[in-house]
Design a protein around this motif. Structure first.
Motif, PDB file in Angstrom:
ATOM      1  N   THR A  41       0.863  -1.196   0.000  1.00  0.00           N
ATOM      2  CA  THR A  41       0.000   0.000   0.000  1.00  0.00           C
ATOM      3  C   THR A  41       0.899   1.247   0.000  1.00  0.00           C
ATOM      4  O   THR A  41       2.068   1.166   0.385  1.00  0.00           O
ATOM      5  CB  THR A  41      -0.868   0.060   1.277  1.00  0.00           C
ATOM      6  OG1 THR A  41       0.001   0.001   2.410  1.00  0.00           O
ATOM      7  CG2 THR A  41      -1.868  -1.070   1.344  1.00  0.00           C
ATOM      8  N   GLY A  96      -4.396  -7.449   4.301  1.00  0.00           N
ATOM      9  CA  GLY A  96      -5.270  -8.084   3.322  1.00  0.00           C
ATOM     10  C   GLY A  96      -5.405  -7.288   2.034  1.00  0.00           C
ATOM     11  O   GLY A  96      -5.606  -7.874   0.960  1.00  0.00           O
ATOM     12  N   SER A  97      -5.267  -5.971   2.091  1.00  0.00           N
ATOM     13  CA  SER A  97      -5.401  -5.164   0.878  1.00  0.00           C
ATOM     14  C   SER A  97      -4.221  -5.377  -0.068  1.00  0.00           C
ATOM     15  O   SER A  97      -4.414  -5.568  -1.276  1.00  0.00           O
ATOM     16  CB  SER A  97      -5.514  -3.675   1.232  1.00  0.00           C
ATOM     17  OG  SER A  97      -6.673  -3.467   2.017  1.00  0.00           O
ATOM     18  N   THR A 118       1.454  -8.415   7.342  1.00  0.00           N
ATOM     19  CA  THR A 118       1.750  -7.550   8.487  1.00  0.00           C
ATOM     20  C   THR A 118       0.500  -7.236   9.306  1.00  0.00           C
ATOM     21  O   THR A 118       0.512  -6.330  10.135  1.00  0.00           O
ATOM     22  CB  THR A 118       2.403  -6.231   8.020  1.00  0.00           C
ATOM     23  OG1 THR A 118       1.452  -5.533   7.200  1.00  0.00           O
ATOM     24  CG2 THR A 118       3.674  -6.466   7.234  1.00  0.00           C
ATOM     25  N   THR A 119      -0.601  -7.937   9.030  1.00  0.00           N
ATOM     26  CA  THR A 119      -1.795  -7.848   9.876  1.00  0.00           C
ATOM     27  C   THR A 119      -2.229  -9.288  10.168  1.00  0.00           C
ATOM     28  O   THR A 119      -1.550 -10.240   9.774  1.00  0.00           O
ATOM     29  CB  THR A 119      -2.973  -7.101   9.196  1.00  0.00           C
ATOM     30  OG1 THR A 119      -3.493  -7.913   8.142  1.00  0.00           O
ATOM     31  CG2 THR A 119      -2.555  -5.755   8.640  1.00  0.00           C
ATOM     32  N   THR A 126      -5.201 -18.156   1.851  1.00  0.00           N
ATOM     33  CA  THR A 126      -6.347 -18.595   1.046  1.00  0.00           C
ATOM     34  C   THR A 126      -6.105 -18.369  -0.449  1.00  0.00           C
ATOM     35  O   THR A 126      -5.207 -17.627  -0.840  1.00  0.00           O
ATOM     36  CB  THR A 126      -7.642 -17.846   1.440  1.00  0.00           C
ATOM     37  OG1 THR A 126      -7.583 -16.507   0.943  1.00  0.00           O
ATOM     38  CG2 THR A 126      -7.837 -17.818   2.947  1.00  0.00           C
TER      39      THR A 126
HETATM   40  P1  NAD Z   1      -5.460  -3.561   5.249  1.00  0.00           P
HETATM   41  O1  NAD Z   1      -4.577  -4.454   4.479  1.00  0.00           O
HETATM   42  O2  NAD Z   1      -6.378  -2.691   4.467  1.00  0.00           O
HETATM   43  O3  NAD Z   1      -4.535  -2.696   6.211  1.00  0.00           O
HETATM   44  C1  NAD Z   1      -5.086  -1.592   6.927  1.00  0.00           C
HETATM   45  C2  NAD Z   1      -4.084  -0.440   6.928  1.00  0.00           C
HETATM   46  O4  NAD Z   1      -3.007  -0.763   7.805  1.00  0.00           O
HETATM   47  C3  NAD Z   1      -3.446  -0.163   5.555  1.00  0.00           C
HETATM   48  O5  NAD Z   1      -3.403   1.208   5.348  1.00  0.00           O
HETATM   49  C4  NAD Z   1      -2.053  -0.743   5.672  1.00  0.00           C
HETATM   50  O6  NAD Z   1      -1.123  -0.078   4.854  1.00  0.00           O
HETATM   51  C5  NAD Z   1      -1.770  -0.573   7.146  1.00  0.00           C
HETATM   52  N1  NAD Z   1      -0.848  -1.570   7.706  1.00  0.00           N
HETATM   53  C6  NAD Z   1      -0.889  -2.892   7.494  1.00  0.00           C
HETATM   54  N2  NAD Z   1       0.066  -3.509   8.215  1.00  0.00           N
HETATM   55  C7  NAD Z   1       0.716  -2.545   8.902  1.00  0.00           C
HETATM   56  C8  NAD Z   1       1.812  -2.566   9.832  1.00  0.00           C
HETATM   57  N3  NAD Z   1       2.372  -3.705  10.238  1.00  0.00           N
HETATM   58  N4  NAD Z   1       2.216  -1.392  10.330  1.00  0.00           N
HETATM   59  C9  NAD Z   1       1.618  -0.226   9.979  1.00  0.00           C
HETATM   60  N5  NAD Z   1       0.582  -0.153   9.119  1.00  0.00           N
HETATM   61  C10 NAD Z   1       0.141  -1.300   8.580  1.00  0.00           C
HETATM   62  O7  NAD Z   1      -6.362  -4.355   6.306  1.00  0.00           O
HETATM   63  P2  NAD Z   1      -6.607  -5.903   6.599  1.00  0.00           P
HETATM   64  O8  NAD Z   1      -7.624  -5.945   7.681  1.00  0.00           O
HETATM   65  O9  NAD Z   1      -5.331  -6.642   6.772  1.00  0.00           O
HETATM   66  O10 NAD Z   1      -7.255  -6.446   5.261  1.00  0.00           O
HETATM   67  C11 NAD Z   1      -8.594  -6.199   4.929  1.00  0.00           C
HETATM   68  C12 NAD Z   1      -8.864  -6.652   3.509  1.00  0.00           C
HETATM   69  O11 NAD Z   1      -8.460  -7.990   3.348  1.00  0.00           O
HETATM   70  C13 NAD Z   1     -10.342  -6.587   3.165  1.00  0.00           C
HETATM   71  O12 NAD Z   1     -10.471  -6.081   1.851  1.00  0.00           O
HETATM   72  C14 NAD Z   1     -10.789  -8.038   3.236  1.00  0.00           C
HETATM   73  O13 NAD Z   1     -11.866  -8.304   2.389  1.00  0.00           O
HETATM   74  C15 NAD Z   1      -9.528  -8.766   2.815  1.00  0.00           C
HETATM   75  N6  NAD Z   1      -9.436 -10.146   3.355  1.00  0.00           N
HETATM   76  C16 NAD Z   1      -9.371 -11.165   2.453  1.00  0.00           C
HETATM   77  C17 NAD Z   1      -9.272 -12.475   2.893  1.00  0.00           C
HETATM   78  C18 NAD Z   1      -9.175 -13.596   1.897  1.00  0.00           C
HETATM   79  O14 NAD Z   1      -9.027 -14.735   2.270  1.00  0.00           O
HETATM   80  N7  NAD Z   1      -9.245 -13.308   0.627  1.00  0.00           N
HETATM   81  C19 NAD Z   1      -9.241 -12.763   4.274  1.00  0.00           C
HETATM   82  C20 NAD Z   1      -9.317 -11.684   5.177  1.00  0.00           C
HETATM   83  C21 NAD Z   1      -9.397 -10.377   4.702  1.00  0.00           C
END
Ligand code: NAD
Length: 353
Positions: A41, A96-97, A118-119, A126
């Motif tokens: 991102t 996840g993004s 990193t989350t 998956t």
């Molecule tokens: P995200 O990836 O959108 O991250 C949220 C924010 O946190 C972003 O701005 C990112 O840059 C920031 N960030 C991430 N890790 C960081 C770190 N270690 N330090 C500082 N900032 C950090 O959020 P998310 O909850 O991880 O992902 C959500 C998305 O993932 C949704 O679109 C969801 O539909 C998808 N998802 C898909 C699956 C699948 O199996 N396909 C499973 C779960 C979630």
């Protein structure tokens, strides 16, 4: 007695531990990748550059293009840029993004994917992605998108803000809890799910108390791995359906919605999944629905749909949508029961069956 079951192993390599991000060049070599494009991102561009540094000559560029919900135009742009770079592999760095965007590029190009999450969302385990086209969300599933290697380095999560960490961890928790009573659950997924719940229930309060607590961060990421792995093996039920409705039709934020809904979905399902949920009770130290509700209180996360953007006037429509095309659930999805569940979740009341 053990019931009959089917388990299909999902191949993939997992490298876990503090500092393991530095093994990215060796891991790319093992995959036969010599020109990796690193997808992340805009907010994590620095991490992308750091990973490019660790990849050395095997990194050809950073694509900091990812935003929530993988819009198809962004995916097309990422494919163009990866192709222009002559990439023969992809690294997804972030939540996840970022992983979702890299999966969409992998699907379009067939390039192998290495993920560095990193989350705690679990997407790295998956083979599906949710993309958006003009506001419409579409889920695509294809084994080409499943990362071949996943590097879990807890040190990369130290900077994840505490509030985001808590809801992200509860998102992982939801995959694990719901996996216990999924139709495809088997002894292996149930073991993994119980361990995931235990690890997250221990790790999240530790991270809440101190964002850089090494043990807490490792426990959370370990739990996230397990919960993502079970998500990849079993179909999801009522809880995930409700979250898809609330996110997809009412724009509620992903991880926060999971956090608020989970105790209520568990309480609703419990009468038909008593035995399966005992594993969650054990891991959480009490009745699962109540323990999850209390955990969210201790973690300071939102507990009410009204606090994360839901309007009371939309509750009826949300119940209609969830009941109209339900996912399979041990306790059948009845419109009146779902409406009552949503009411409790809306006001942040204690969960009831
Ligand atoms: P995200 O990836 O959108 O991250 C949220 C924010 O946190 C972003 O701005 C990112 O840059 C920031 N960030 C991430 N890790 C960081 C770190 N270690 N330090 C500082 N900032 C950090 O959020 P998310 O909850 O991880 O992902 C959500 C998305 O993932 C949704 O679109 C969801 O539909 C998808 N998802 C898909 C699956 C699948 O199996 N396909 C499973 C779960 C979630």
């Amino acid at each position: 007695m053990t019931r009959p079951f089917v388990h299909t192993g999902q191949p993939g390599r997992v490298v876990f531990g503090a500092g393991t991000v530095r093994s990215v060049a060796a891991e790319l070599e093992a995959l036969g990748v010599s020109r990796a494009a690193i997808v992340t991102t805009p907010g994590q561009a620095r991490l992308g550059n750091e990973i490019a540094g660790h990849a050395g000559q095997r990194g050809v560029g950073v694509l900091p293009l990812a935003v929530m919900h993988v819009p198809v135009e962004i995916a097309a742009e990422a494919v163009t840029q990866a192709t222009r770079l002559g990439a023969d592999g992809l690294v997804a760095a972030g939540g996840g993004s970022a992983i979702g965007l890299a999966k969409a590029v992998a699907l379009a190009t067939g390039l192998p994917l290495l993920a560095i999450p990193t989350t705690y969302s679990g997407s790295e385990m998956t083979s599906n992605v949710g993309t958006t086209d003009g506001g419409e969300k579409r889920i695509v599933s294809d084994a080409k998108m499943r990362p071949r290697t996943v590097i879990y380095d807890p040190e990369l999560t130290y900077g994840l803000p505490v509030a985001v960490s808590m809801t992200s961890g509860m998102n992982g928790m939801a995959h694990a809890v719901e996996a216990l009573y999924a139709r495809e659950a088997n002894p292996l997924t149930s073991l993994m799910a119980e361990e995931a719940i235990r690890a997250l229930a221990q790790g999240l309060p530790a991270v809440h108390a101190a964002a850089r607590n090494a043990e807490g961060r490792a426990a959370c990421l370990y739990g996230a791995w397990l919960s993502g792995a079970v998500l990849a093996h079993v179909g999801m039920a009522l809880h995930h359906k409700l979250c898809h409705v609330l996110g997809g039709s009412f724009g509620l934020p992903h991880a926060e919605t999971h956090t608020v809904v989970l105790p209520h979905a568990v309480a609703y399902t419990r009468p038909a999944a008593e035995m399966e949920l005992r594993r969650a009770d054990q891991a959480l130290g009490g009745d699962a629905a109540t323990a999850l509700f209390e955990l969210t209180g201790r973690l300071g996360t939102p507990r009410a749909l009204r606090d994360i953007g839901m309007r009371e006037t939309d509750l009826d429509r949300a119940a209609d949508l969830a009941a109209a095309s339900p996912y399979w659930n041990p306790r059948p999805v009845a419109r009146a029961g779902i409406r009552a569940l949503l009411d409790n979740a809306y006001f942040g009341r204690r969960p009831t069956a």
